[in-house]
Design a protein around this motif. Structure first.
Motif, PDB file in Angstrom:
ATOM      1  N   SER A 143       3.860   4.174  -7.042  1.00  0.00           N
ATOM      2  CA  SER A 143       3.926   3.068  -7.931  1.00  0.00           C
ATOM      3  C   SER A 143       2.573   2.679  -8.704  1.00  0.00           C
ATOM      4  O   SER A 143       1.563   2.717  -7.946  1.00  0.00           O
ATOM      5  N   THR A 144       2.650   2.043  -9.883  1.00  0.00           N
ATOM      6  CA  THR A 144       1.344   1.374 -10.230  1.00  0.00           C
ATOM      7  C   THR A 144       1.134   0.066  -9.812  1.00  0.00           C
ATOM      8  O   THR A 144       1.852  -0.628  -9.327  1.00  0.00           O
ATOM      9  N   ARG A 145      -0.202  -0.455 -10.111  1.00  0.00           N
ATOM     10  CA  ARG A 145      -0.264  -1.941  -9.693  1.00  0.00           C
ATOM     11  C   ARG A 145       0.673  -2.704 -10.598  1.00  0.00           C
ATOM     12  O   ARG A 145       1.153  -3.562 -10.112  1.00  0.00           O
ATOM     13  N   VAL A 192       4.086  -2.580  -9.198  1.00  0.00           N
ATOM     14  CA  VAL A 192       4.136  -3.653  -7.935  1.00  0.00           C
ATOM     15  C   VAL A 192       4.136  -5.186  -7.936  1.00  0.00           C
ATOM     16  O   VAL A 192       4.949  -5.988  -7.407  1.00  0.00           O
ATOM     17  N   LEU A 246      -3.815  -5.593  -3.752  1.00  0.00           N
ATOM     18  CA  LEU A 246      -3.783  -4.250  -4.286  1.00  0.00           C
ATOM     19  C   LEU A 246      -5.262  -3.815  -4.798  1.00  0.00           C
ATOM     20  O   LEU A 246      -5.108  -2.910  -5.529  1.00  0.00           O
ATOM     21  N   GLY A 263       0.922  -1.101  -0.034  1.00  0.00           N
ATOM     22  CA  GLY A 263      -0.358   0.047   0.059  1.00  0.00           C
ATOM     23  C   GLY A 263       0.830   1.230  -0.073  1.00  0.00           C
ATOM     24  O   GLY A 263       0.789   2.207  -0.768  1.00  0.00           O
ATOM     25  N   GLU A 276      -7.206   1.208  -2.899  1.00  0.00           N
ATOM     26  CA  GLU A 276      -6.127   2.316  -3.132  1.00  0.00           C
ATOM     27  C   GLU A 276      -5.464   2.859  -1.782  1.00  0.00           C
ATOM     28  O   GLU A 276      -4.532   3.352  -1.951  1.00  0.00           O
ATOM     29  N   ARG A 296       2.092   2.013  -3.486  1.00  0.00           N
ATOM     30  CA  ARG A 296       0.973   2.639  -4.222  1.00  0.00           C
ATOM     31  C   ARG A 296       0.870   4.083  -3.860  1.00  0.00           C
ATOM     32  O   ARG A 296       0.838   4.909  -4.809  1.00  0.00           O
TER      33      ARG A 296
END
Length: 810
Positions: free
Chosen positions: A729-731, A734, A803, A722, A806, A725
């Protein structure tokens, strides 16, 4: 002391993922332990209800084991064939007080016009109950046949170990089947082992109890026989029960012991991981005034909320696994059909207790430091992983690794089942070393395998940095993968290596153009007649059996062939690869495989003290050693030295040089050189199957443990994911980082597991076959591929789930 408290219940309620992983590990451990315990108990209690001896309350028979050793080291080994009694013991048993009569029992195979027959002596009908439907009991030169297979007064040609002759049918019985009866003295003479009988059935006089009669008969026969009553009589009918008990206790005891240690080892690692992941929680509890004793009580209470239920549930699939395993052993002929699976409370309670004790000890050990250090220090260590490992773990890990190498060197002298059992112990020692030195090993793997990741983009570089910084977490994930890879590789590749050597030796050693087999065996004059067949230049008969030879820790079974024919003819159809001495087939002489001779510490000119198939002691002179024993036969001697010590005294195979299939087909089933494969012994088939099952059980268990550990590790990182994010960082980035970490874990586990497997297999195969291990690329590739797929999948799926939100989960 361990009454549930609110803190334990709250932890179970609000951290279900950690407890779920622990629960799964404990269930799997209970399954493996209970299954092995059930098989062990079955081996100890196995019995076969008597059928043939049901009407004979007391039966005397020879011991079906060969003793060896002295004092505390004394033990015994089941004999390969039936051990028999001297026929003079019948009169001694009949003279015992309380005995109405004593009857000899003789059984051997024969062949009639319509196929194989089971032949008995007529006096045995006194306790088996067969009655004449026509005619009279047999005299010399006569036979009684079951059912209406022939008319009374007619003649029938029968082939027995004594030869092929025509007999007058003196009568028939009303019972259906393929049985025949000779007069007592003629049955003993024709059986192939004259002067020896299978057993003595003793019938009591009026008013004499079974217990009294057993005592009197035992006193009359002394040490020359064992006296059986009740279900023990079934052991006399089917001597294979003793070997079946050895197999079951071996699986449940030897393999079960290693499997139990592995299961407990893995379960303890999972519990320790679950407790270690809560270091921050324990640090906060210490900061607000919780005492070390309260923390330990909380952990114990949590264990009591999870472990008993996990142990109980794990016993259910454990029973199913034991039933399947037992059924497979029956299907392969290793266990008589009449033996049933014993399922009692003992192995189930033992498995549940072992799981509970393991969970308690591992939980206490994992929380020991967190519960004792100062609150401030606890908070500091919960945030940053300690770089040092304890002064106790390091020496123990080095000692375990050294012990693994030493045991691997010693295992070079072992063969067969002993080698398989030893290999499991060696792998466990190496695994213990990996676990104790886990952080150091993981940091080294992360440093080495992380180098190429630094230039593969930001997610890969971050994955390498995470692995180096969190070595303990990495070690927890690597250990079960190493376990799965090492155990599966050792057990499977040990078998592929021996199979490869066997096939190569058969290809080089079989020179015969045709091999003939028949049921129950070849006629006594088959070799002589085949030698005079058109175009046949050499013919020999082979009686296949096994003998017991000296080994490092007692006696072990070795394949043997008794040869009918000359050494010159044998050399024409079979190239044994003689290394020392000269092959001879005179009585009292023997040729043996070179590795067997080395293990027995004999050389050409020495006497080899062995046990013949029925347990009789013999000491033939070694005249030659050869190199193709695994593919052909480990022991070669004259048929005359073996024939009187086996139940079926017929040649098993007829090997010829030259000739045609059409000219030999009247002897039996004809195979050419290309289509022939030497029939594996039951021991070899069982070893191959048992190794595959053991690899499946241990490898599958370790694979589930690896998936479980990876899922627990990823779910515990939800705050970290988390945070990544939140900083942009984008999903996708990650998830790529998680995949790179999972790939690093899988590759490190594969590399370490392979190294352990090679450290175990290389010296073992050198001692067993004289060659290095054979590792089929496709099989190894499938192992490695499965590990990679499982590892990446087990890490990606929970990360994807974590993930979905949000914001931070915690």
């Amino acid at each position: 002391m361990f009454t549930p408290n609110g803190l334990a219940r709250a932890a179970l309620r609000f951290r279900p993922s950690g407890f779920a992983g622990t629960f799964v590990a404990l269930v799997m451990a209970a399954m493996v332990v209970s299954a092995c315990g059930i098989l062990l108990e079955t081996g100890l209690r196995a019995s076969v209800p008597p059928a043939r001896y049901a009407a004979a309350p007391v039966v005397a028979a020879a011991a079906q084991t060969a003793p060896y050793g002295h004092g505390d080291g004394a033990d015994s080994q089941p004999v390969p064939d039936r051990a028999r009694l001297d026929d003079s013991l019948v009169a001694r048993a009949a003279a015992a007080p309380g005995a109405r009569t004593a009857v000899a029992d003789v059984t051997f195979p024969a062949r009639g016009p319509n196929g194989p027959l089971s032949v008995h002596n007529w006096a045995s009908t006194a306790f088996t109950g067969e009655k004449l439907a026509s005619g009279r009991p047999p005299r010399r030169g006569e036979v009684v046949l079951a059912g209406s297979r022939a008319e009374t007064g007619s003649h029938v040609t029968l082939t027995t170990p004594g030869g092929t002759h025509s007999y007058r049918v003196s009568g028939t019985t009303g019972t259906p089947g393929t049985a025949a009866w000779f007069a007592d003295d003629e049955a003993v003479r024709l059986s192939g082992h004259p002067g020896r009988i299978d057993a003595v059935a003793v019938l009591p006089a009026a008013g004499v109890s079974t217990a009294t009669l057993k005592s009197q008969v035992a006193h009359a026969l002394g040490t020359h026989a064992e006296v059986h009553t009740g279900d023990d009589r079934g052991t006399v009918e089917d001597p294979s029960l003793g070997e079946a008990k050895e197999t079951l206790t071996g699986i449940g005891g030897s393999f079960g012991g290693v499997a139990t240690m592995v299961a407990m080892f893995t379960a303890a690692g999972t519990v320790a991981l679950a407790v270690g992941q809560r270091a921050r929680e324990f640090a906060l509890l210490r900061a607000i005034g919780t005492t070390p004793r309260q923390i330990r009580r909380t952990i114990a209470t949590e264990t009591l909320l999870v472990a008993p239920l996990a142990g109980a549930l794990g016993c259910l699939p454990g029973i199913a696994l034991a039933r399947w395993w037992f059924g497979q052993l029956k299907d392969k002929g290793a266990v008589p059909e009449a033996v049933g699976l014993s399922v009692s409370w003992i192995p189930l309670v033992s498995a549940a207790g072992a799981v509970l004790l393991t969970a308690l000890l591992s939980g206490y050990t994992a929380a020991h430091r967190s519960s004792r250090i100062k609150p401030g220090q606890a908070l500091s260590e919960a945030s940053v992983e300690r770089l040092r490992i304890g002064w106790i773990r390091t020496p123990l890990g080095i000692a375990a690794a050294a012990g693994g190498f030493v045991c691997a060197g010693l295992s070079a002298s072992l063969t067969g089942e002993d080698a398989a059992n030893a290999s499991l112990g060696i792998v466990f020692l190496f695994m213990l070393a990996v676990a104790l030195l886990g952080p150091l090993v993981a940091r080294a793997c992360a440093g080495l395998l992380g180098l190429p990741l630094r230039g593969a983009g930001a997610p890969a570089a971050l994955a390498a940095a995470n692995s180096r910084t969190n070595a303990r977490r990495l070690a927890s994930a690597i250990t079960p993968i190493v376990l799965a890879m090492a155990f599966s590789s050792v057990l499977i590749f040990m078998q592929t290596s021996t199979d490869r050597v066997t096939a190569d030796q058969q290809h080089a050693g079989v020179l015969a153009d045709h091999i003939v087999t028949a049921d129950p065996g070849l006629a006594p004059d088959a070799v002589r007649r085949a030698g005079h067949s058109p175009e046949v230049t050499a013919a020999v008969g082979l009686l296949r059996t096994s003998v017991l030879v000296p080994a490092s820790d007692g006696l072990e079974s070795a394949s043997a062939q008794g040869v009918t024919g000359s050494a010159r003819d044998l050399a024409a159809v079979q190239d044994l690869g003689v290394e020392h001495g000269r092959l001879s087939l005179r009585r009292g002489e023997i040729a043996v495989d070179g590795r067997l001779a080395g293990n027995a510490h004999v050389k050409v000119g020495d006497r080899l003290h062995l046990r013949l198939p029925d347990g009789t002691r013999a000491a033939p002179v070694v005249v030659a050693t050869y190199g193709r024993g695994m593919g052909l036969s480990q022991v070669t001697m004259a048929r005359a030295d073996l024939a009187t010590h086996v139940t079926s005294a017929y040649d098993t195979e007829l090997w010829t040089k030259g000739g045609t299939a059409a000219g030999l087909e009247h002897f039996g089933t004809v195979l050419d050189r290309g289509g022939y494969t030497t029939a594996q012994s039951l021991d070899r088939e069982l070893n191959s199957w048992a190794n595959s099952v053991m690899a499946g059980v241990l490898g599958g268990f370790a694979a589930v443990a690896a998936v479980n550990t990876l899922v627990m590790t990823v779910l515990d990182r939800r705050r970290e994911l988390g945070t990544l994010r939140l900083i942009g960082s984008t999903r996708r980035q990650v998830l790529r980082m998680i995949r790179w970490e999972a790939l690093l874990v899988a590759l490190a586990g594969i590399a370490l597991g392979t190294a352990i497997a090679l450290a175990t297999l290389v010296p073992m195969m050198k001692g067993l076959t004289g060659r290095g291990p054979y590792i089929p690329p496709l099989v190894y590739g499938s192992f490695a591929g499965a590990v990679v797929v499982l590892g990446v999948t087990a890490a990606t799926l929970p990360a994807r789930a974590a993930l979905r939100k949000e914001t931070l989960d915690e």
